[in-house]
Design a protein around this motif. Structure first.
Motif, PDB file in Angstrom:
ATOM      1  N   LYS A  15     -13.561  26.584  70.524  1.00  0.00           N
ATOM      2  CA  LYS A  15     -14.085  25.225  69.967  1.00  0.00           C
ATOM      3  C   LYS A  15     -13.213  25.034  68.457  1.00  0.00           C
ATOM      4  CE  LYS A  15     -17.870  22.200  69.169  1.00  0.00           C
ATOM      5  NZ  LYS A  15     -19.422  22.494  68.823  1.00  0.00           N
TER       6      LYS A  15
ATOM      7  N   ARG B  81      -9.375  24.689  69.030  1.00  0.00           N
ATOM      8  CA  ARG B  81      -9.273  23.354  69.113  1.00  0.00           C
ATOM      9  C   ARG B  81      -9.205  22.337  68.403  1.00  0.00           C
ATOM     10  NH1 ARG B  81     -12.701  23.118  73.762  1.00  0.00           N
ATOM     11  NH2 ARG B  81     -14.244  22.217  72.442  1.00  0.00           N
TER      12      ARG B  81
ATOM     13  N   THR C 248      -5.730  25.697  75.433  1.00  0.00           N
ATOM     14  CA  THR C 248      -6.313  24.770  74.595  1.00  0.00           C
ATOM     15  C   THR C 248      -5.389  23.666  74.057  1.00  0.00           C
ATOM     16  OG1 THR C 248      -7.652  26.755  73.733  1.00  0.00           O
ATOM     17  CG2 THR C 248      -7.472  24.924  72.377  1.00  0.00           C
TER      18      THR C 248
ATOM     19  N   ASN D 106      -4.888  21.093  76.880  1.00  0.00           N
ATOM     20  CA  ASN D 106      -6.453  20.503  77.097  1.00  0.00           C
ATOM     21  C   ASN D 106      -6.288  19.305  75.844  1.00  0.00           C
ATOM     22  OD1 ASN D 106      -7.096  21.759  79.275  1.00  0.00           O
ATOM     23  ND2 ASN D 106      -8.342  23.153  78.051  1.00  0.00           N
ATOM     24  N   VAL D 107      -5.967  19.796  74.544  1.00  0.00           N
ATOM     25  CA  VAL D 107      -6.120  18.808  73.615  1.00  0.00           C
ATOM     26  C   VAL D 107      -4.904  17.570  73.808  1.00  0.00           C
ATOM     27  CG1 VAL D 107      -5.661  18.486  70.933  1.00  0.00           C
ATOM     28  CG2 VAL D 107      -7.194  20.402  72.004  1.00  0.00           C
TER      29      VAL D 107
END
Lengths: 90, 151
Positions: free
Chosen positions: B6, B9, B136, B139-140
């Motif tokens: 988290k 990210r 990650t 995904n971002v």
């Protein structure tokens, strides 16, 4: 330099990983692969696992390329980058 | 080394969006923009991870030398190819002897930044971390694209 025997042992083992350690690392890598690929990999050779890992990394890099292209097109349009920050609430 | 996804990210997203703003305002040439976005994504991720991983250190030092050194990396891959050609037979012998995925390990080395210098154990460990970070990153980036597409 005076070294304890346990220190010497760990130095020796860090020089060359055992087959077991390598297998465990490959097993951990398998766990990172997409579900679909992972199911088929339950009983495969190390070579096959590594091959799957390589192709997954290539796939991820291709996605980065494609997303970069999309983002470049969006930047070229009227999108305000400040709005991006607000949208993502960062 | 555990990975707080988290927090990674957020660190990546902040840097990347900052870089996107710069590209948006500074880069007039459309041709260069796509490449700059890709380079910004990779550089932002390497910076978010910092120097504690060999793969991120490799990317960070590439950034310092100049990402424009595509020529340099082309030279490096030619050199690598030449080395493989010269020692090809040796590699084959080693593969026969060990038969433990030498060819695949070599391919993996070419895919993970800094991989050429790693022994197998470090390579596998770095690869796991690299895959988590790449995922990650994807995904971002996908999230940003989706946001912009619907807004």
């Amino acid at each position: 330099m005076i070294m304890s025997s346990s220190c010497k042992l760990s130095l020796a083992s860090s020089r060359r990983a055992s087959e077991g350690e390598i297998s465990e690392l490959i097993f951990k890598l398998q766990a990172l692969l997409p579900e679909r690929n992972r199911r088929e990999l339950r009983r495969v050779s190390k070579e096959e696992s590594l091959r799957e890992v390589c192709s997954y990394i290539k796939k991820l890099n291709k996605e980065v390329d494609d997303l970069s292209e999309r983002l470049f097109q969006l930047l070229a349009s009227t999108v305000d980058a400040d709005a991006l920050t607000i949208i993502l609430q960062l | 080394m555990s990975l707080n996804l988290k927090s990674l990210r957020t660190r990546f997203a902040l840097r990347f969006i900052r870089a996107l703003k710069k590209i948006h305002h500074q880069e007039k040439s459309f041709n260069k923009r796509y490449y700059k976005v890709k380079v910004a994504a990779d550089a932002s991720m390497a910076a978010a991870v910092g120097p504690r991983r060999a793969w991120s250190r490799a990317l960070l030092s590439r950034a310092r030398l100049g990402w424009r050194c595509r020529a340099q990396s082309r030279r490096e891959s030619v050199e690598c190819w030449r080395r493989k050609r010269m020692h090809g037979h040796g590699h084959a012998r080693a593969a026969e002897g060990q038969g433990q995925g030498q060819a695949q390990a070599q391919e993996l080395r070419s895919l993970v930044p800094g991989g050429e210098a790693m022994d197998l154990q470090n390579l596998l460990d770095e690869t796991a971390h690299y895959i988590k970070c790449l995922t990650t990153q994807v995904n971002v980036m996908r999230g940003i694209v989706n946001c912009c597409s619907t807004s």
